[in-house]
Scaffold this active site. Structure first.
Site, mmCIF file in Angstrom:
data_model
loop_
_atom_site.group_PDB
_atom_site.id
_atom_site.type_symbol
_atom_site.label_atom_id
_atom_site.label_comp_id
_atom_site.label_asym_id
_atom_site.label_seq_id
_atom_site.Cartn_x
_atom_site.Cartn_y
_atom_site.Cartn_z
ATOM 1 N N GLU A 77 0.168 -5.254 1.230
ATOM 2 C CA GLU A 77 0.763 -4.222 2.081
ATOM 3 C C GLU A 77 0.028 -4.066 3.413
ATOM 4 O O GLU A 77 0.655 -3.862 4.455
ATOM 5 C CB GLU A 77 0.774 -2.882 1.333
ATOM 6 C CG GLU A 77 1.511 -1.780 2.068
ATOM 7 C CD GLU A 77 1.743 -0.561 1.182
ATOM 8 O OE1 GLU A 77 1.696 0.555 1.716
ATOM 9 O OE2 GLU A 77 1.988 -0.725 -0.019
ATOM 10 N N ASP A 78 -1.312 -4.140 3.398
ATOM 11 C CA ASP A 78 -2.098 -3.768 4.588
ATOM 12 C C ASP A 78 -2.918 -4.889 5.209
ATOM 13 O O ASP A 78 -3.655 -4.658 6.165
ATOM 14 C CB ASP A 78 -3.052 -2.609 4.234
ATOM 15 C CG ASP A 78 -2.301 -1.328 3.922
ATOM 16 O OD1 ASP A 78 -1.197 -1.160 4.459
ATOM 17 O OD2 ASP A 78 -2.803 -0.521 3.128
#
Length: 729
Positions: A77-78
């Site tokens: 996700e990051d």
């Protein structure tokens, strides 16, 4: 960071000496490298977050695979890490867990038309992954818990948004999985941000009499320990504690009481070796203290749906002060603390964690029910009902136990048995007596459903009285199947009407390849299925056309898009200026007539209306039930037929009155509920009577009665509110 990771390793070695520590260290190094340079809002290195999430899971004694996934849970996700890279280094099982908690927006899979749709699809994705492997939600809950613990570093708006979402979705989900340890902490943190004044006031008041309460608790503990020893019960652990803040706060708000009026603030827990000992201790405490009638619950004989087992009894203690005693075995205690984590087959030496289990039947049903959710608000509302903590336990005539949402009806019960029973239902008996179909089921009711072979389907009115998602879904499925042809025709008409409204021709947007994309996105097989879905309300025309417009725009140059949009806007404006009366009212037989909406009854679209010809001020429009109109009926020839112009989007004022039991933060809850619906409040007047009844008069700006009914329905759900009415004058 190294200290936190060392704590994690020590915890894992303690409960699983054979765990693969090298794999944990590898996951830690990969995560630390991937998150290099990233910081939390607190200013700390980001790697602290995944390590703390893994520590929370280790406290629940999760397996090494889940801990590795927890350390890596934000990498897709990051960071620049991909699913394939995680899979290559740690295997498909870990990669699937990480993917399960990754938001769709970060994966670039779906464009969203609203924030609500984005939230719905992210939750839906999480539940699908959760159905395959329950550890997905365990990681998500631990992630949310650590984020809530560090919520103080976010701005006030984000704090309230996250706290409300946590209280509505994640805390009930922890409860549904039986993880009381996480549920209680989440609820207390949420309360701190949603009502800080109420929270700190409660903390201060409880601390004020701490010494007195500690002495009271110690006295009961000493008596219980002595008597259990005399009874010959070995290794019994007995402790006492105040209930957690949110449960006390909720009781104060719900029952409109002060802290001094809440007596059962304490819960004593007795943990023993066997079920036989549980009932022996129950008999003992009932001898020592008087039990309160109707306050005994046997969750050992009838476990809760979240697998919780315990004996609960409320007793009158010294000085007449009630307290609660919970009695359970050590195995039951572990389930009560960590819920589903205590039941994994692979932790007991073999088996597959992804194997189907009756314990997850509710989750699979939830996924089926959500497929037909009409829109984001319905999905979220249904989800909250499915996760809601209050339940009733009902018996079939054969003695089987069925768990249903609080305030369920015999119709809910019938559909929980089988859809054929619900579809042929003509009545019901509760405890041998006939009851209406909207009867509110009570704990322990024995329900017998009466059916008839001549009945071939439910009534649409049942949708207004049923509480469970299962019943609503099965009723909708029946109408969907039986009225297919009618739904297809209605859907086609709705599409044509919306296309015309937006200024597009059918052939411009309904290309075969674009339709295929829409069918795939919203899980329809054919165009007829899509029309039927629109016809019975499974999907809105706006969603379909918005998606088709996106594909249409991809075929155009930027300057062409601007020209088309300007042309459509101009056409719509010209049509609007030409056809729509400024007042939104059409007077029968008269054009360009001076029209005004009467202030005495504030009519809005959807109300039945009548025109009254005034002297020199044109036509005054009233609601048909307005007493001023009734008074003027004697003057013949002064009334005239009027009607609403159907596509008028003007704003109208409506007055409502709310009656509620007075409590802290009531007005805040009311205004927040209205703000969530994005309805402007034009005036507020609130006062409290001598009987502690709060009257709140609101003037709202709305577009039609349907919108007003939605507001009233939402307001009625607020704690302490017992009546919401629209003012006639």
């Amino acid at each position: 960071m190294i200290d936190s990771f060392s704590v994690l390793v020590e915890k894992v070695k303690k409960y699983d000496p054979n765990s693969n520590i090298e794999l944990l260290e590898k996951a830690y190094d990969v995560s630390k490298t991937a998150h290099e340079g990233q910081q939390r809002n607190s200013g700390e290195p980001y790697i602290i977050h995944p390590v703390e999430v893994a520590v929370i899971l280790a406290e629940m004694e999760l397996d090494c695979t889940a801990l590795v996934a927890a350390l890596l849970h934000d990498t897709i996700e990051d960071t620049t890490c991909t699913y394939d890279e995680i899979k290559a280094q740690f295997g498909a099982e870990v990669a699937d867990l990480v993917d399960g908690v990754t938001k769709l927006t970060k994966l670039g899979k779906l464009p969203f038309t609203s924030k609500e749709e984005q939230q719905m699809e992210n939750l839906r994705k999480m539940f699908v992954a959760m159905a395959k492997d329950i550890r997905v939600i365990m990681i998500k809950l631990a992630d949310r818990l650590h984020n809530m613990r560090t919520l103080k570093y976010m701005n006030e708006g984000k704090q309230i948004e996250k706290a409300r979402e946590t209280l509505e979705i994640y805390a009930p989900l922890a409860h549904r999985l039986g993880i009381s340890k996480i549920k209680w902490e989440l609820e207390d943190i949420c309360l701190r941000y949603l009502d800080p004044k109420g929270y700190y006031d409660l903390v201060e008041k409880i601390a004020f009499k701490r010494k007195q309460r500690e002495a009271y608790i110690e006295g009961i503990l000493q008596t219980l320990r002595e008597k259990t020893n005399d009874l010959g019960i070995e290794n019994a652990q007995i402790d006492g504690r105040p209930k957690h803040f949110y449960s006390i706060y909720r009781k104060m708000v719900k029952q409109n009481k002060t802290l001094d009026q809440i007596y059962d603030l304490f819960a004593f827990r007795v943990i023993v070796n066997s079920v036989k000992d549980c009932y022996a201790v129950l008999g003992l405490v009932h001898e020592l203290y008087k039990p309160m009638p109707g306050r005994f619950k046997d969750y050992i004989a009838i476990p809760k749906p979240n697998m919780y087992q315990s004996l609960h009894t409320t007793l009158i203690g010294p000085e007449g002060q009630p307290f609660e005693v919970q009695i359970r075995t050590w195995d039951m205690h572990r389930v009560a603390e960590v819920g589903i984590a205590a039941h994994w087959k692979y932790k007991e030496g073999g088996g597959n964690p992804k194997e189907s289990d009756n314990k997850f039947a509710w989750l699979r049903q939830l996924l089926e029910w959500q497929k037909d959710a009409r829109d984001e608000s319905e999905f979220m509302e249904t989800l909250k009902v499915d996760l809601f903590t209050d339940e009733v336990f009902i018996f079939t005539p054969k003695g089987d136990v069925v768990s249903l949402p609080f305030e369920s009806t015999p119709v809910d019960f019938a559909y929980s048995i089988h859809s054929a029973i619900g579809n042929k239902m003509i009545g019901a008996k509760a405890n041998g007596k006939m009851v209406p179909i909207d009867y509110k089921l009570k704990n322990g009711d024995i329900i017998d459903i009466l059916t008839s072979s001549t009945i071939h389907g439910p009534s649409r009115d049942w949708l207004k009285i049923v509480k469970s998602s299962q019943a609503k879904n099965k009723i909708n499925q029946w109408f969907k199947k039986e009225k297919r042809e009618e739904n297809i025709l209605r859907g086609k008409e709705m599409v044509e009407r919306e296309l015309k409204k937006q200024g597009f021709a059918f052939n411009q947007l309904f290309k075969a390849e674009w339709i295929e994309l829409v069918l795939r996105k919203y899980n329809f097989s054919t165009l007829e299925d899509l029309y039927a879905g629109i016809g019975y309300g499974a999907i809105t025309t706006n969603k379909v056309i918005t998606k088709l417009k996106e594909e249409f725009k991809k075929t155009l140059k930027p300057e062409e898009i601007e020209q088309i949009l300007e042309s459509i806007a101009q056409t719509r404006n010209d049509k609007k200026k030409k056809n729509i009366p400024e007042s939104g009212i059409v007077v029968k037989g008269i054009d360009n007539c001076l029209v005004r909406l009467s202030r005495c009854c504030n009519p809005v679209p959807g109300d039945e209306i009548i025109g009254y010809i005034t002297r020199g001020r044109g036509v005054s429009v009233h609601r048909s039930d307005c007493i001023n109109v009734s008074a003027g009926l004697e003057e013949e020839g002064r009334l005239i037929d009027v009607k609403w112009y159907s596509t008028n989007d003007a704003a109208y004022k409506a007055d409502i009155t709310i009656m509620a039991n007075d409590r802290t933060s009531l007005l805040l809850d009311v205004t927040n509920s209205i703000a969530e619906l994005k309805i402007p409040i034009k005036a507020v007047n609130a006062r409290t009577t001598r009987e502690q009844i709060t009257l709140i008069n609101l003037t709202l700006e709305i577009t039609n009665t349907e919108q007003l009914e939605k507001i009233i329905k939402k307001l009625k759900k607020i704690d302490s509110v017992f009546d919401v009415t629209r003012n006639k004058q």
